[in-house]
Design a protein around this motif. Structure first.
Motif, mmCIF file in Angstrom:
data_model
loop_
_atom_site.group_PDB
_atom_site.id
_atom_site.type_symbol
_atom_site.label_atom_id
_atom_site.label_comp_id
_atom_site.label_asym_id
_atom_site.label_seq_id
_atom_site.Cartn_x
_atom_site.Cartn_y
_atom_site.Cartn_z
ATOM 1 N N ARG A 35 0.844 -1.186 0.000
ATOM 2 C CA ARG A 35 0.000 0.000 0.000
ATOM 3 C C ARG A 35 0.884 1.242 0.000
ATOM 4 N N ALA A 36 0.404 2.300 -0.620
ATOM 5 C CA ALA A 36 1.185 3.532 -0.693
ATOM 6 C C ALA A 36 1.525 4.065 0.696
ATOM 7 N N HIS A 37 0.676 3.771 1.671
ATOM 8 C CA HIS A 37 0.887 4.286 3.013
ATOM 9 C C HIS A 37 2.089 3.641 3.687
ATOM 10 N N ASP A 38 2.451 2.432 3.277
ATOM 11 C CA ASP A 38 3.497 1.687 3.957
ATOM 12 C C ASP A 38 4.838 2.411 4.037
ATOM 13 N N ASN A 55 -3.021 6.279 9.764
ATOM 14 C CA ASN A 55 -3.868 6.741 8.661
ATOM 15 C C ASN A 55 -3.777 8.247 8.473
ATOM 16 N N ASP A 56 -2.603 8.807 8.641
ATOM 17 C CA ASP A 56 -2.505 10.258 8.614
ATOM 18 C C ASP A 56 -1.598 10.795 7.521
ATOM 19 N N CYS A 57 -1.307 9.986 6.488
ATOM 20 C CA CYS A 57 -0.434 10.410 5.391
ATOM 21 C C CYS A 57 -1.077 10.081 4.047
ATOM 22 N N ALA A 58 -0.851 10.939 3.067
ATOM 23 C CA ALA A 58 -1.384 10.694 1.727
ATOM 24 C C ALA A 58 -0.820 11.723 0.754
ATOM 25 N N VAL A 92 -6.187 13.310 3.595
ATOM 26 C CA VAL A 92 -4.882 12.900 4.107
ATOM 27 C C VAL A 92 -5.061 12.133 5.414
ATOM 28 N N ASN A 93 -5.812 12.705 6.336
ATOM 29 C CA ASN A 93 -6.076 12.081 7.635
ATOM 30 C C ASN A 93 -7.582 12.094 7.845
ATOM 31 N N PRO A 94 -8.252 10.940 7.710
ATOM 32 C CA PRO A 94 -9.711 10.893 7.827
ATOM 33 C C PRO A 94 -10.253 11.440 9.145
ATOM 34 N N LYS A 95 -9.412 11.533 10.177
ATOM 35 C CA LYS A 95 -9.857 12.038 11.479
ATOM 36 C C LYS A 95 -9.615 13.535 11.647
ATOM 37 N N ALA A 96 -9.169 14.215 10.603
ATOM 38 C CA ALA A 96 -8.879 15.652 10.701
ATOM 39 C C ALA A 96 -10.143 16.413 11.099
ATOM 40 N N VAL A 97 -9.979 17.372 12.014
ATOM 41 C CA VAL A 97 -11.116 18.165 12.487
ATOM 42 C C VAL A 97 -10.885 19.664 12.281
ATOM 43 N N ALA A 98 -9.772 20.017 11.667
ATOM 44 C CA ALA A 98 -9.466 21.435 11.473
ATOM 45 C C ALA A 98 -8.812 21.628 10.109
ATOM 46 N N PRO A 99 -8.969 22.818 9.543
ATOM 47 C CA PRO A 99 -8.245 23.104 8.297
ATOM 48 C C PRO A 99 -6.746 23.169 8.573
ATOM 49 N N VAL A 100 -5.978 23.062 7.523
ATOM 50 C CA VAL A 100 -4.521 23.142 7.642
ATOM 51 C C VAL A 100 -4.049 24.418 6.966
ATOM 52 N N ALA A 111 1.862 14.521 2.399
ATOM 53 C CA ALA A 111 1.891 15.095 3.745
ATOM 54 C C ALA A 111 1.347 14.096 4.754
ATOM 55 N N CYS A 112 1.808 14.241 5.976
ATOM 56 C CA CYS A 112 1.260 13.536 7.127
ATOM 57 C C CYS A 112 0.800 14.639 8.073
ATOM 58 N N ILE A 113 -0.466 14.608 8.454
ATOM 59 C CA ILE A 113 -0.997 15.692 9.285
ATOM 60 C C ILE A 113 -1.657 15.149 10.545
ATOM 61 N N TRP A 114 -1.659 15.989 11.581
ATOM 62 C CA TRP A 114 -2.337 15.682 12.839
ATOM 63 C C TRP A 114 -3.837 15.757 12.629
ATOM 64 N N GLU A 115 -4.579 15.223 13.590
ATOM 65 C CA GLU A 115 -6.031 15.365 13.562
ATOM 66 C C GLU A 115 -6.431 16.830 13.698
#
Length: 132
Positions: free
Chosen positions: A29-32, A50-53, A79-87, A108-112
């Motif tokens: 998988r690309a995430h690996d 699950n925080d990179c894409a 990028v991160n399905p659990k994101a709750v804020a804009p970046v 990118a890999c981003i925080w929630e």
């Protein structure tokens, strides 16, 4: 053993063998690849699961100080399905890494949650394919 049971046994064995071969030969998988990377400045692991894409180049702009990543909440969830804020994060040049493949321009890999937009801390890791 009756012929029907024998045929069923061979069919089941063939199906199991097929599934094992497909599973063993499927591409990674690309995430690996994210899992084995760390931020060059903070030394934090890039991936938490699950925080990179890949990131749409339209969300990235180059500045004198690094890359500026701007994403709505909906875009951040790609990028991160659990994101709750804009970046809205400036990723300094010292934190930009080259990805292992050149099949996409940015990753990118981003925080929630985006913690401090002014210093890019909402972005765990950032990858840009070298253009030269």
């Amino acid at each position: 053993m009756d012929p029907l049971r024998k045929a069923f046994g061979w069919t089941a064995a063939a199906l199991i063998l097929f599934l094992v071969i497909v599973w063993a030969t499927k591409p990674l998988r690309a995430h690996d690849w994210y899992s084995s990377t760390t931020d060059p400045v903070s030394q934090s692991k890039c991936c938490g699961g699950n925080d990179c894409a890949p990131v749409d180049p339209a969300w990235v702009s180059e500045t004198e100080y690094g890359y500026l990543l701007q994403m709505t909440v909906e875009q951040a969830r790609t990028v991160n399905p659990k994101a709750v804020a804009p970046v809205y994060a400036l990723i300094p040049w010292a934190r930009v890494q080259a990805p292992p493949t050149a099949d996409h321009l940015f990753y990118a890999c981003i925080w929630e949650r985006n913690r401090k937009p002014e210093d890019g801390s909402g972005v765990i890791c950032f990858f840009a394919t070298p253009t030269m």
